[in-house]
Scaffold this motif. Structure first.
Motif, PDB file in Angstrom:
ATOM      1  N   ARG A  98       3.018  55.933  13.924  1.00 26.00           N
ATOM      2  CA  ARG A  98       3.483  56.754  14.830  1.00 26.00           C
ATOM      3  C   ARG A  98       2.311  57.142  15.878  1.00 26.00           C
ATOM      4  O   ARG A  98       1.422  57.909  15.513  1.00 26.00           O
ATOM      5  CB  ARG A  98       3.976  58.254  14.439  1.00 26.00           C
ATOM      6  N   ILE A  99       2.212  56.422  17.059  1.00 24.67           N
ATOM      7  CA  ILE A  99       1.071  56.668  17.961  1.00 24.67           C
ATOM      8  C   ILE A  99       1.806  56.857  19.294  1.00 24.67           C
ATOM      9  O   ILE A  99       0.982  56.376  20.192  1.00 24.67           O
ATOM     10  CB  ILE A  99       0.120  55.429  17.810  1.00 24.67           C
ATOM     11  N   GLY A 100       2.729  57.368  19.478  1.00 24.19           N
ATOM     12  CA  GLY A 100       3.571  57.662  20.748  1.00 24.19           C
ATOM     13  C   GLY A 100       4.056  56.247  21.313  1.00 24.19           C
ATOM     14  O   GLY A 100       4.277  55.280  20.659  1.00 24.19           O
ATOM     15  N   PHE A 101       3.729  55.927  22.710  1.00 28.66           N
ATOM     16  CA  PHE A 101       4.110  54.647  23.359  1.00 28.66           C
ATOM     17  C   PHE A 101       2.843  53.843  23.840  1.00 28.66           C
ATOM     18  O   PHE A 101       2.921  53.266  24.437  1.00 28.66           O
ATOM     19  CB  PHE A 101       5.026  54.901  24.726  1.00 28.66           C
ATOM     20  N   ASP A 102       1.774  54.090  22.860  1.00 31.57           N
ATOM     21  CA  ASP A 102       0.625  53.481  22.799  1.00 31.57           C
ATOM     22  C   ASP A 102       0.890  52.028  22.503  1.00 31.57           C
ATOM     23  O   ASP A 102       1.141  51.450  21.360  1.00 31.57           O
ATOM     24  CB  ASP A 102      -0.123  53.991  21.882  1.00 31.57           C
ATOM     25  N   ASP A 103       0.900  50.876  23.326  1.00 30.40           N
ATOM     26  CA  ASP A 103       1.242  49.361  22.890  1.00 30.40           C
ATOM     27  C   ASP A 103       0.039  48.610  22.853  1.00 30.40           C
ATOM     28  O   ASP A 103       0.212  47.506  22.958  1.00 30.40           O
ATOM     29  CB  ASP A 103       2.186  48.952  24.090  1.00 30.40           C
ATOM     30  N   ALA A 104      -1.337  49.229  22.709  1.00 32.40           N
ATOM     31  CA  ALA A 104      -2.393  48.503  22.581  1.00 32.40           C
ATOM     32  C   ALA A 104      -2.253  47.613  21.199  1.00 32.40           C
ATOM     33  O   ALA A 104      -1.969  48.160  20.283  1.00 32.40           O
ATOM     34  CB  ALA A 104      -3.669  49.263  22.468  1.00 32.40           C
ATOM     35  N   VAL A 105      -2.718  46.484  21.380  1.00 28.38           N
ATOM     36  CA  VAL A 105      -2.769  45.431  20.004  1.00 28.38           C
ATOM     37  C   VAL A 105      -3.991  45.675  19.317  1.00 28.38           C
ATOM     38  O   VAL A 105      -5.043  45.768  19.740  1.00 28.38           O
ATOM     39  CB  VAL A 105      -2.860  44.062  20.616  1.00 28.38           C
TER      40      VAL A 105
END
Length: 391
Positions: free
Chosen positions: A282-289
């Motif tokens: 659960r990291i919000g909407f952070d989409d970093a690979v």
């Protein structure tokens, strides 16, 4: 601007759950419109593996829904137009393996059998017959013949093609903004960036964005994004015959921890690639690979299937799953706003649960006897409502 003359239901969200709701409603004769701010199956559905599983759920309401949905999927597929009916449906079965203490997996299979699941504990030798390339460290295994797989984007596209074939509408690139209500508080329309759509009901099928839309609609619920990553290998001859995962997967699915969790899930696709999962955080909407996540997935997959050490990875992708705090989907009418409905919160099980979710929404909307008990999925359960609403 007012768009069209009115619909019985507008479904907000063109992913697998929204598409299944729309298809079931349309099949029952309901005038339905589907809108999505993006394209068809462009969000969570596009980032899924296509799991249709009964093997990964403890006895309870979600397992009951999963069993019903596994039965429902073939019926739904039979309703699809012939030109789009191939969604790569594969009733391949699932294999769950343990490489340490065999007792927990064997006990889990036993309690599932008591709940009606066909769960067969087998020996390591029998597991190697099913999957010859499996690690020899296996101590026990459970075979689930009812586990299946489909291609989620094809499935959502096919469901929406069936909606159109019945004379209903699907509109991409339309952003739902709010719900319009009468003086008495009943839904009368959906406000969008393209105008107002008159309707009698709105279904919130926005996946991990359902929480935000529910607030805009005036009926806030707690649905949060939970991110997952998948590795995809280069195409190979068929080398993994079933959906195979380690026994840790069940614990990861049911966990509410926010920190990164990984467990091994490996399966071949019809195109020859091998899909490797899975992760949850659960990291919000952070989409970093995050390379560390991909490394962990690869390491654990090689532990399950050693031959994968020499197979190149072609790509990786990730997506956000709709997470409800009590791990149960949200399905049904919002008692606070007449005409507002929700179909979300399935987390990583949306593909498998979509067929029964669509049927249940339709049954409840039309006042028919539900095929599963809807009460565990109700909107007004305490775990789902924000604290300020409960207080």
């Amino acid at each position: 601007m007012v768009l069209a003359t009115g619909y019985d239901v507008v479904v907000v969200g063109a992913g697998i759950v929204g598409a299944a709701c729309a298809e079931a409603l349309a099949a029952a004769g309901v005038r339905v419109l589907v809108v999505d701010r993006g394209g068809v199956a462009g969000g969570t559905t596009a980032a899924g593996e296509g799991n249709v599983l009964v093997s990964d759920k403890e006895p309870g309401p979600e397992l009951d829904l999963a069993i019903a949905s596994r039965r429902e999927w073939p019926a739904v597929l039979k309703r699809l137009p012939e030109r789009v009916a191939d969604v790569e449906w594969e009733p391949k079965g699932g294999l769950v393996v343990a490489t340490t203490d065999p007792a927990p997996l064997e006990a889990f299979a036993e309690v599932q059998r008591s709940a009606g699941v066909d769960a067969r504990v087998i020996t390591p030798a029998e597991a190697f017959e099913l999957e010859p390339l499996l690690t020899r460290a296996v101590t026990t295994a459970a075979y689930y013949p009812d586990d299946a797989q489909l291609q989620p984007v094809l499935a959502a596209t096919a469901l929406l093609a069936a909606v159109r074939a019945r004379g209903r509408e699907v509109r991409a690139g339309v952003n739902a903004l709010a719900v319009r209500r009468s003086d008495a508080g009943r839904v009368t329309g959906l406000e969008t960036d393209a105008g107002v759509v008159p309707c009698g009901a709105v279904v919130n099928a926005c996946g991990p964005w359902a929480g935000a839309f529910s607030e805009a609609a005036g009926g806030p619920i707690q649905v949060l994004p939970r991110r997952g990553m998948i590795l995809v290998t280069a195409p190979l001859p068929v080398c993994v015959r079933h959906k195979v995962y380690d026994a840790d997967y069940v614990g990861a699915v049911g966990s509410g921890e926010a920190d990164l969790q990984t467990s091994t899930v490996v399966e071949s696709t019809r195109g020859g690639t091998v899909l490797i999962g899975s992760s949850r955080e659960r990291i919000g909407f952070d989409d970093a690979v995050r390379v560390k996540v991909l490394r962990e997935l690869a390491r654990k997959a090689v532990g399950l299937f050693p031959f994968l050490a020499g197979v190149p990875v072609m790509r990786a992708y990730g997506g956000f799953r709709p997470y409800a705090p009590d791990h149960l989907p949200v399905i049904g009418a919002d008692p606070r706003i007449e005409g507002l409905w929700h179909a979300t919160g399935h987390e990583g099980a949306g593909i498998g649960l979509a067929a029964s979710t669509g049927r249940l929404i339709t049954e409840l909307f039309l006042g028919l006897a539900p095929h599963v008990d809807p009460n565990p999925f109700r909107i007004d359960r305490p775990a789902l409502l924000p604290a300020w609403v409960v207080s």
